[in-house]
Structure formats: C-alpha cells, structure tokens
Motif scaffolding. Sequence first.
Motif, PDB file in Angstrom:
ATOM      1  N   LYS A   3       1.661   4.640  -6.605  1.00  0.00           N
ATOM      2  CA  LYS A   3       1.230   3.377  -7.257  1.00  0.00           C
ATOM      3  C   LYS A   3       1.342   2.190  -6.274  1.00  0.00           C
ATOM      4  O   LYS A   3       0.217   1.593  -5.836  1.00  0.00           O
ATOM      5  N   THR A   4       2.554   2.236  -5.903  1.00  0.00           N
ATOM      6  CA  THR A   4       3.085   0.987  -5.016  1.00  0.00           C
ATOM      7  C   THR A   4       2.276   0.926  -3.836  1.00  0.00           C
ATOM      8  O   THR A   4       1.833   0.140  -3.082  1.00  0.00           O
ATOM      9  N   THR A   5       2.331   2.181  -3.071  1.00  0.00           N
ATOM     10  CA  THR A   5       1.943   2.347  -1.831  1.00  0.00           C
ATOM     11  C   THR A   5       0.356   2.231  -1.708  1.00  0.00           C
ATOM     12  O   THR A   5      -0.200   1.638  -0.874  1.00  0.00           O
ATOM     13  N   PHE A  14       3.912  -6.087 -10.783  1.00  0.00           N
ATOM     14  CA  PHE A  14       4.027  -6.036 -12.102  1.00  0.00           C
ATOM     15  C   PHE A  14       5.480  -4.921 -12.619  1.00  0.00           C
ATOM     16  O   PHE A  14       5.040  -4.584 -13.711  1.00  0.00           O
ATOM     17  N   ASP A  15       6.107  -4.653 -11.656  1.00  0.00           N
ATOM     18  CA  ASP A  15       6.999  -3.671 -12.045  1.00  0.00           C
ATOM     19  C   ASP A  15       8.420  -4.320 -11.721  1.00  0.00           C
ATOM     20  O   ASP A  15       8.789  -4.758 -10.584  1.00  0.00           O
ATOM     21  N   PRO A  16       9.502  -3.988 -12.730  1.00  0.00           N
ATOM     22  CA  PRO A  16      10.652  -4.605 -12.522  1.00  0.00           C
ATOM     23  C   PRO A  16      11.555  -4.133 -11.349  1.00  0.00           C
ATOM     24  O   PRO A  16      12.282  -4.763 -10.784  1.00  0.00           O
ATOM     25  N   GLY A  49      10.404  -4.137  -8.309  1.00  0.00           N
ATOM     26  CA  GLY A  49       9.943  -5.012  -7.248  1.00  0.00           C
ATOM     27  C   GLY A  49       9.611  -4.323  -6.054  1.00  0.00           C
ATOM     28  O   GLY A  49       9.824  -4.829  -5.069  1.00  0.00           O
ATOM     29  N   ASN A  50       9.191  -3.073  -5.918  1.00  0.00           N
ATOM     30  CA  ASN A  50       8.784  -2.608  -4.797  1.00  0.00           C
ATOM     31  C   ASN A  50       7.835  -3.198  -3.892  1.00  0.00           C
ATOM     32  O   ASN A  50       7.678  -3.088  -2.696  1.00  0.00           O
ATOM     33  N   ALA A  51       6.640  -3.475  -4.515  1.00  0.00           N
ATOM     34  CA  ALA A  51       5.580  -4.193  -4.098  1.00  0.00           C
ATOM     35  C   ALA A  51       5.937  -5.639  -3.172  1.00  0.00           C
ATOM     36  O   ALA A  51       5.623  -5.882  -2.156  1.00  0.00           O
ATOM     37  N   ILE A  70      -3.123  -5.121  -9.030  1.00  0.00           N
ATOM     38  CA  ILE A  70      -1.753  -5.164  -9.908  1.00  0.00           C
ATOM     39  C   ILE A  70      -1.139  -3.837  -9.804  1.00  0.00           C
ATOM     40  O   ILE A  70      -1.592  -2.852 -10.124  1.00  0.00           O
ATOM     41  N   ASP A  71       0.048  -3.921  -9.331  1.00  0.00           N
ATOM     42  CA  ASP A  71       0.850  -2.786  -9.268  1.00  0.00           C
ATOM     43  C   ASP A  71       1.776  -2.553 -10.520  1.00  0.00           C
ATOM     44  O   ASP A  71       2.509  -3.332 -10.838  1.00  0.00           O
ATOM     45  N   CYS A  72       1.540  -1.434 -11.227  1.00  0.00           N
ATOM     46  CA  CYS A  72       2.170  -1.288 -12.611  1.00  0.00           C
ATOM     47  C   CYS A  72       3.325  -0.259 -12.596  1.00  0.00           C
ATOM     48  O   CYS A  72       3.598   0.427 -11.630  1.00  0.00           O
TER      49      CYS A  72
END
Lengths: 262, 262
Positions: free
Chosen positions: B16-18, B39-41, B43-45, B130-132
């Motif tokens: 997802k993030t990639t 949008f992920d706690p 914080g990878n993005a 939006i990255d979930c």
Amino acid sequence: MVKVLSVVNQKGGVGKTTSAINLAACLAHRGRRTILIDFDPQGNATSGVGFAKQCVEKTVYDALIEDVPFREILLETAFDNLQLAPANSDLLSAEWHLAGDDSGKYVLKQSLSQYLWSEPEKTRPDYIIIDCPPSLGQLSLNALLASDSVVFPVQCEYYALEGLAEILSSTTLLRQNFNEHLALEGILLTMVDRRLNLSRQVEEDIRQAYGSNVFSTVIVRSVRLSEAPSHGLPIIHYDPGSPGSKSYIDLTQEIIDHETKS
Amino acid sequence: MVKVLSVVNQKGGVGKTTSAINLAACLAHRGRRTILIDFDPQGNATSGVGFAKQCVEKTVYDALIEDVPFREILLETAFDNLQLAPANSDLLSAEWHLAGDDSGKYVLKQSLSQYLWSEPEKTRPDYIIIDCPPSLGQLSLNALLASDSVVFPVQCEYYALEGLAEILSSTTLLRQNFNEHLALEGILLTMVDRRLNLSRQVEEDIRQAYGSNVFSTVIVRSVRLSEAPSHGLPIIHYDPGSPGSKSYIDLTQEIIDHETKS
Ligand SMILES: Nc1ncnc2c1ncn2[C@@H]1O[C@H](COP(=O)(O)OP(=O)(O)OP(=O)(O)O)[C@@H](O)[C@H]1O
Ligand SMILES: Nc1ncnc2c1ncn2[C@@H]1O[C@H](COP(=O)(O)OP(=O)(O)OP(=O)(O)O)[C@@H](O)[C@H]1O
Ligand SMILES: [Mg+2]
Ligand SMILES: [Mg+2]
C-alpha cells in the motif's frame, strides 16, 4: 504450567501468522499440547491450518463478546496436540465492543483463566500461541494482557525496522501499567535473504541494537512457506525438508530451551 | 477537478505505502500537482518521502481532531509538484476519537472540502493520494468516504488473495450506504515474480475472477523498491531505470488514461 505467547507487530506482512502457525505446529510436533488462537479478523491462521472461515460455527468473537466458554470454540486440527480457536470477520466488531468498556482489555485474559482453571490437568495445554492483527488496538492489547511473553516478527526491510522501536516502547509502557510479568520472548528476523545487502544490513542493525533479545534463529525467505497456507498445512507437514521448515524447528528448540532456563 | 484516490487493503504488507508513494511521485513527475496523505499511524509514507516523523510539527491528526486547517499541515517535499500531509503515532488516538462520534466518518472529507474550496485554482491539486493502514477501522473508512476512487494492492500470495473478496464486499456496502460515487480505480497486483508457480497461479486466479477491474500493469518484485524508502526517495528518483520504476510509470499512465475516459 501453561505458557501464553503473543505474536505481535503493527507493521503488516512481517510474518506474524506464518510464525504463529508454524511455531504452534512445531511445539505440537514435539509433544507439547498447544492451542493456536486466531485473533485477527482476517482469519488467516484459521485457513492456514485447514479450516474454511465461512464454515466455522463459533469463533473467538463468541468467547469474547457472547460469553461462550472458551472450551466450546476450540476445534481439533488434523495435527496431533494442536487445537485452534478460530476467527472470522465477526471479530472486527469486537474491537468496538471492547473499546467502549473499561475492563474490555482483560476480556481474553478472563476467558482463558476460566478455561484453564476448569480444564483437567491431562488435557490442559502447555502452550497457547496468539496470532495478532497488524494494529495496536483492543485486540492486540487483549492478547498482550493475557500473555506471559511476546514474540516480535520483523521482516528484514526498512519499514519493519522503523516500526520496531515503536512497538518495543508501547510494550514497555504496557508492562509498566497493566501486566508487569509480560516478558519479551524475542525479536524474530523473518524473510531473511543474506544474498541481499538490505537484508544483511537490517539484520546487523537489529542485532547490534537489541543483542540477546534477538533469536539466534532466523526465518529464511522460502517460497515453500508462502505456498503451504494454500494447502492448509504448516510447513513441517507441507515440506518437512525445506529451509523454512528447518527455521521453525530451530526456533521451537530455542523457545523450549527458554523453558528450562526460566 | 481534483481526483481523490485511496490505497486500501486490510491485509498487511501488500505494498500500500510503496504504491501510494510511487504513484504520487510519478503523477507529480508528469506535471500533475499531487498531495500524498499519510493516513497510517506507522507514518511510513512520511519517512518514505524523506521526512523524520519525530521532527514533524503538525500532522493529519491535527487536521482531523484539533481543527487545524488542512493547508497548514502540508509540507513541501524535495520533489516538484508533490506535497505531503504527514502522520505519526498520534494518529492512533484519532481512531478512538472518530469512533465515538456519529459524524466521525466524514471528518477527513470535511477537512479536504474546506481546503479545496478556499484554495486558489493555480495551486489546487490535481490528485490527492491517501495511504491507509492495514485495517478496516475509522481511518480507512474516513479515507474511503473522502475518495472518488480506490486502488487495492494485492500481493500475489495466498492470504492476500483470500482477503480480496472481503475487502471488495466491504467497499460495495460502503458505496451503497455512504458514498455512492466511490469507483474502483483498479486491483493492483504487487510483488509479482512470474518465475514462481504461486505468483503465476494467483495472478491467473485474480484476472479470471475480476477481469478488467485488474490493472494490466503489474508491480514486479524488485529489491530496489524495498531499498528506496531507507533513502527517503520514490523509486523514480532512487533508480529511474529499474524494473520497479518502470512498473509505477506504466501504472501512472494507465491511471492518466482513465482520466480522459471518465
Ligand atoms: N519466510 C517467508 N518466506 C517467504 N514468504 C513468507 C515468509 N513468511 C511469510 N511469508 C509470506 O509473506 C506474506 C506475509 O506473511 P504473513 O501473512 O504471515 O504476515 P502477517 O504479519 O501475519 O501479515 P498481517 O499483517 O496481514 O497479519 C504471506 O503471503 C506469507 O505466506
Ligand atoms: N514490488 C516490490 N518489490 C519488493 N519489495 C517490495 C515491493 N513492494 C513493497 N515492497 C516491500 O515490502 C514491504 C511491504 O510493503 P509496504 O510497506 O509498502 O506494504 P503496506 O501494505 O503498506 O504495509 P502495511 O500493511 O504495514 O501498511 C516493504 O518493506 C516494502 O519495501
Ligand atoms: Mg497475519
Ligand atoms: Mg503501509
């Protein structure tokens, strides 16, 4: 004395389910009576040991929210000494039920204590392994508060490494406030491919930072491991001679060795 | 007309993030003004495009819960046409704030509408990606209700395949009850390695079951893709000639082609 062990990491896809299933299957293979608890609404541990999620009648949701006794949700798997507490997407709504209730974080602990207290000695489990979802919500909290120790699978890649410090600090907070006897069983390096710089680099960083908290056994990247779940088989039953199988057999030996030390 | 696109899958580690980072970077590279929302706690993005999570002052948490205007949390990245709405572990507590409030599921939609309405034409974005997180909780719900379309990355492995039917049916329910114009941008096959039976088999199963809903572009497994985040660079800036880079350039072309069709 039963040992309850959670497999946790909020980072997704690091090998939590693969490790929970194969550790449980190897412990059972060594003659330890083992219960695998699927605590993820995805229900991967349930299908990974051969059950169709849609055909399962009672799940962990029923034990948590509908007060069904834990013994009544247990299923016998095709493997000696291994029972499963299954899950399906019903468990998604448990997250909200538990959040609304102050004592919601102890519901699994209570359910397990009632089961263990009333279970006769000769059928009481030696190990309970809990597969957690990729989040630090109510389900993972319940699992950690019901556990004696925790295994953190970490993929040898950048994002998984980045998340490790966070999960370790949240667990330390948890131990200080809610469950002071929660021990770290170990950090488990997964999908290791020592031909790759990235993998070698991340392994080195983690061993340097966390020393003896890291299992000496690593789980190698092995396509047989990712094929096994589609057959509903743990690796020691799908391809006993494979490198993936050897990795989990070695890991299990390390955990059994911890038994005699503690 | 801005297009808001969510990258969603409750299965962890599917890319997802990639995909969110590299799609956003490629769109920006093609001259489209793009905002990437983390949008992920985890914080990878945020770290994947070069920001240290601990140094970021305002995050999406502030826009959601503290009523900070969305414009004030935007950061300029090192890449032309690409801005970031960062995240860190504060976002974990947003999940509980939003759950307690009936209109909590529309908070992101409202924050974005206010921003877009007051932003002058020449700086208004063309795309918002939006990255979930790997769950179907309040955060993913907020993202889907704020979106025009959704991309589902699916790793070519058994558990990801198993979860696909579930995510598609939850999104259909969501479309029927809350956001009737939410479209499926496409199912994206990730970490494809056509030398492996499992990968070929899963790709065949998904294309057979979902036909033209599957992007013809696949993202190949490529170690350069997993190295790039440790340098804080999208793949087209880390290794422009690599197979991973080509995959995301092709994917972006497919999405731009959708523009002219709709
Ligand atoms: N050592 C390994 N070698 C090769 N593939 C692996 C290995 N371990 C796990 N996998 C595969 O990688 C994917 C992710 O593993 P798994 O589902 O166990 O991770 P997880 O942490 O449980 O994911 P989630 O966060 O969704 O719960 C699966 O498709 C699995 O089959
Ligand atoms: N095509 C690819 N080839 C090789 N590695 C990849 C590829 N795509 C992603 N990866 C790596 O696989 C891991 C999982 O990818 P990523 O973190 O993007 O998945 P995710 O779905 O966002 O995970 P989460 O569920 O934790 O949010 C990361 O370490 C990433 O660098
Ligand atoms: Mg899992
Ligand atoms: Mg991610």
